[in-house]
Design an enzyme around this catalytic site. Structure first.
Site, PDB file in Angstrom:
ATOM      1  N   HIS A   1       0.893  -1.142   0.107  1.00 51.05           N
ATOM      2  CA  HIS A   1       0.378  -0.002  -0.094  1.00 51.05           C
ATOM      3  C   HIS A   1       0.768   1.536  -0.306  1.00 51.05           C
ATOM      4  O   HIS A   1       0.704   2.168  -1.011  1.00 51.05           O
ATOM      5  CB  HIS A   1      -1.307   0.063   1.032  1.00 51.05           C
ATOM      6  CG  HIS A   1      -2.172   0.708   1.151  1.00 51.05           C
ATOM      7  ND1 HIS A   1      -3.186   1.220   1.204  1.00 51.05           N
ATOM      8  CD2 HIS A   1      -1.721   2.523   1.824  1.00 51.05           C
ATOM      9  CE1 HIS A   1      -4.009   2.553   1.387  1.00 51.05           C
ATOM     10  NE2 HIS A   1      -2.742   2.570   1.389  1.00 51.05           N
ATOM     11  N   GLU A   2       1.434   1.342   1.048  1.00 50.50           N
ATOM     12  CA  GLU A   2       2.893   2.786   0.959  1.00 50.50           C
ATOM     13  C   GLU A   2       3.519   2.740  -0.372  1.00 50.50           C
ATOM     14  O   GLU A   2       3.929   4.156  -0.858  1.00 50.50           O
ATOM     15  CB  GLU A   2       3.378   2.806   2.180  1.00 50.50           C
ATOM     16  CG  GLU A   2       2.558   2.240   3.415  1.00 50.50           C
ATOM     17  CD  GLU A   2       1.771   3.911   3.632  1.00 50.50           C
ATOM     18  OE1 GLU A   2       2.008   4.682   3.230  1.00 50.50           O
ATOM     19  OE2 GLU A   2       0.430   3.126   4.684  1.00 50.50           O
TER      20      GLU A   2
ATOM     21  N   HIS B   1       1.689   4.405  -3.384  1.00 49.67           N
ATOM     22  CA  HIS B   1       1.518   5.789  -2.585  1.00 49.67           C
ATOM     23  C   HIS B   1       2.747   6.841  -3.301  1.00 49.67           C
ATOM     24  O   HIS B   1       2.572   7.735  -3.877  1.00 49.67           O
ATOM     25  CB  HIS B   1       1.537   6.220  -1.227  1.00 49.67           C
ATOM     26  CG  HIS B   1      -0.133   6.427  -0.226  1.00 49.67           C
ATOM     27  ND1 HIS B   1      -0.830   7.472  -1.046  1.00 49.67           N
ATOM     28  CD2 HIS B   1      -0.245   5.728   0.722  1.00 49.67           C
ATOM     29  CE1 HIS B   1      -1.541   6.792  -0.438  1.00 49.67           C
ATOM     30  NE2 HIS B   1      -0.996   6.188   0.650  1.00 49.67           N
TER      31      HIS B   1
ATOM     32  N   GLU C   1      -6.185   6.976  -1.722  1.00 46.87           N
ATOM     33  CA  GLU C   1      -6.249   5.912  -0.985  1.00 46.87           C
ATOM     34  C   GLU C   1      -7.011   4.875  -1.190  1.00 46.87           C
ATOM     35  O   GLU C   1      -6.705   3.699  -1.072  1.00 46.87           O
ATOM     36  CB  GLU C   1      -7.423   6.313   0.821  1.00 46.87           C
ATOM     37  CG  GLU C   1      -6.148   7.207   1.097  1.00 46.87           C
ATOM     38  CD  GLU C   1      -4.925   7.215   1.584  1.00 46.87           C
ATOM     39  OE1 GLU C   1      -4.545   5.744   1.322  1.00 46.87           O
ATOM     40  OE2 GLU C   1      -4.002   7.564   2.842  1.00 46.87           O
TER      41      GLU C   1
ATOM     42  N   TYR D   1     -11.552   3.782   1.360  1.00 46.56           N
ATOM     43  CA  TYR D   1      -9.734   2.594   1.514  1.00 46.56           C
ATOM     44  C   TYR D   1     -10.670   1.405   0.547  1.00 46.56           C
ATOM     45  O   TYR D   1     -10.582   1.243  -0.372  1.00 46.56           O
ATOM     46  CB  TYR D   1      -9.276   2.318   3.133  1.00 46.56           C
ATOM     47  CG  TYR D   1      -8.461   3.676   3.286  1.00 46.56           C
ATOM     48  CD1 TYR D   1      -8.662   4.722   4.010  1.00 46.56           C
ATOM     49  CD2 TYR D   1      -7.019   3.876   3.057  1.00 46.56           C
ATOM     50  CE1 TYR D   1      -8.387   5.431   4.563  1.00 46.56           C
ATOM     51  CE2 TYR D   1      -6.121   3.899   3.459  1.00 46.56           C
ATOM     52  CZ  TYR D   1      -6.952   5.308   4.627  1.00 46.56           C
ATOM     53  OH  TYR D   1      -6.050   5.735   4.936  1.00 46.56           O
TER      54      TYR D   1
HETATM   55 ZN   LIG Z   1      -2.313   5.465   2.580  1.00 45.85          ZN
END
Ligand SMILES: [Zn+2]
EC number: 3.4.11.-
Length: 503
Positions: A358-359, A362, A381, A439
């Site tokens: 996930h990160e 980003h 998100e 999310y």
């Molecule tokens: Zn996030």
């Protein structure tokens, strides 16, 4: 059956170790510790739009965001005193047709009482300043003569930051900025220009209770850092590669949203090369195995997203085990809570792996393509949560069922995907309602969209969305406008199920 038992066990583990995370306004969706066997009734989501004082998202005209601010920061950190003296120069070239009569800077340290102390702010090139004032987290100044299109304003600022202690407080979101015994984090630590939107002005939002309020134009950074009283073995993680000149560390980062630093006497450092990118992995010493798993996951995710979305735009990515209960992204650097490392189970079926994917995502949805994180947080998100699924499909298909069931379906996500960070829902668990909508339901939406369009059109759409909005601040209008061009499948019924505002 085995999976069900396993899931329940993990739910109990979560209760013991991660309960406080549920209070957080986390970048990454945090597991809400509701055991499967005693699931509490979910709050009823009202379909009535509840935005009141917050305006509906305004589309950002891409062609109008042309200026790229340049920051030159010279900072001296007194490590034991937790204070930072900063000299900052900001160069801003005005790109709008209309002249500019006021400049705004965001200083997020103003959130913390006593943390920010300004010594001076002056114009060194372009119009002089008058009526400098602080309001909430903003520093605003009038220009004595208007700045015209194509003209450059250069500001010099001197200030001191008394870094706040990072103490977890029940009911408050985990804090990234500041110091703990193990880690000092400099995030959103300098004054920065929000985007300027012609006809509207500076796009700067107040903080919400959860989520991120910042909107960042693409900028260039030169950072010079000196550390006084550094403890033995001090490690510095940063958004860009470091070079050392005497006592000074210097960093250059071009075309990025933010520049973050994390310093610690405890972190160990390993690296992995992926193509031309070096991933720098920082882990507390007792989490070496978990740290290795994070590094592997980040390397795989970086390779995958570069293939699916666009090449990674930098040569450097720092992955930092965080001494706070959250995950958080910055350009070229992200944090992942030690809480996830503590729970490492040695398999891909865990939050440590899902949130690393996930990160990493980003870096594309936040970094490469910016968005209004306050009013349209789903644009980063939801896409980053869905990118986790893409990671599992590619590298850990055996854990895909776990991801879908435990990460998404378990929470029975509901609510409009285009929620803002300000919508309190009037519910007992406002953060959970926000997370479930933005999310998790966002990931459900993207999966349904993919099935409706077919894989080829869906991935073509994602690739084109990234390339068309690279370096810009994308809006829902950009997303839906391109989507309609990319498929002849009627999408309106699907969109209306998931969104309040469909531009
Ligand atoms: Zn996030």
């Amino acid at each position: 059956m085995r999976q069900g038992l396993n899931h329940t066990f993990k739910g109990i583990l979560s209760i013991l170790t991660l309960w406080i995370l549920t209070l957080a306004g986390a970048c990454a969706p945090i597991p809400t510790p509701t055991p499967a066997s005693t699931a509490t009734p979910l709050p009823v989501f009202t379909a009535t739009p509840t935005h009141t004082s917050i305006p509906s998202p305004t589309p950002t005209p891409q062609e109008n965001i042309l200026s790229r601010p340049r920051y030159t920061l010279t900072a001296v950190l007194d490590y034991p005193a937790h204070s930072l003296n900063v000299q900052e120069r900001i160069a801003y070239t005005h790109a709008a047709e209309e002249s500019l009569s006021e400049v705004w800077l965001v200083m997020d340290a103003l959130l913390y009482p006593g943390a920010f102390q300004m010594d001076s702010l002056q114009s060194v090139s372009g119009p002089a300043l008058k009526d400098v004032r602080q309001e909430r987290i903003w520093i605003k100044a009038q220009l004595k003569t208007p700045l015209q299109k194509g003209e450059t304003l250069e500001l010099d600022m001197a200030y001191r930051l008394n870094l706040p202690a990072r103490v977890a407080q029940e009911g408050l979101r985990p804090q990234v900025f500041g110091w703990s015994e193990r880690q000092t984090n400099l995030v959103d630590w300098y004054a920065y220009l929000p985007p300027y939107i012609p006809g509207e002005g500076w796009l700067a939002h107040p903080p919400g209770y959860y989520g991120e309020h910042q909107v960042y134009p693409l900028s260039d950074f030169e950072v010079n850092l000196q550390v006084l009283g550094a403890p033995a073995g001090l490690t510095i993680a940063a958004s860009a590669p470091e070079s050392q000149r005497g006592e000074w560390y210097t960093y250059t980062l071009e075309g990025a949203r933010t520049f973050a630093l994390s310093l610690s006497p405890s972190l160990t450092h390993t690296t992995r090369q992926v193509g031309t990118v070096i991933i720098h992995n920082y882990t507390f010493p007792y989490h070496q195995n978990a740290g290795e798993r994070v590094l592997n996951t980040a390397a795989q995710a970086l390779e995958l997203y570069a293939r699916l979305f666009s090449p990674y735009p930098h040569q450097h990515l720092a992955v930092v085990e965080a001494d706070f209960l959250d995950g958080m992204e910055y350009d070229g650097l992200f944090f992942l809570s030690y809480g996830f490392y503590n729970l490492d189970n040695g398999t891909p079926a865990q939050y440590l792996v899902a949130l690393t994917a996930h990160e990493t995502a980003h870096q594309w949805f936040y970094g490469v393509v910016g968005n209004d994180q306050a009013l349209q947080p789903w644009l980063d998100e939801a896409l980053c949560t869905y990118a986790e699924k893409l990671y599992y499909e590619t590298y850990a298909p055996e854990a895909l069922t776990w991801w879908w069931e435990a990460r998404v379906k378990y929470y029975q996500p509901r609510g409009y995907v285009d929620d803002s960070i300000y919508n309190p829902h009037g519910e007992a668990q406002p953060y959970r309602a926000y997370r479930d909508a933005v999310y998790l339901n966002g990931a459900v939406f993207l999966d349904e969209l993919r099935r409706a369009m077919g894989d080829e059109a869906f991935f073509d759409f994602l690739r084109l969305y990234v390339s068309e909005n690279q370096g810009k601040i994308a809006s829902a209008r950009d997303f839906f406008g391109l989507l309609r061009k990319m498929t002849s499948v009627p999408l309106e019924p699907l969109l209306q199920r998931f969104f309040q505002f469909i531009p």
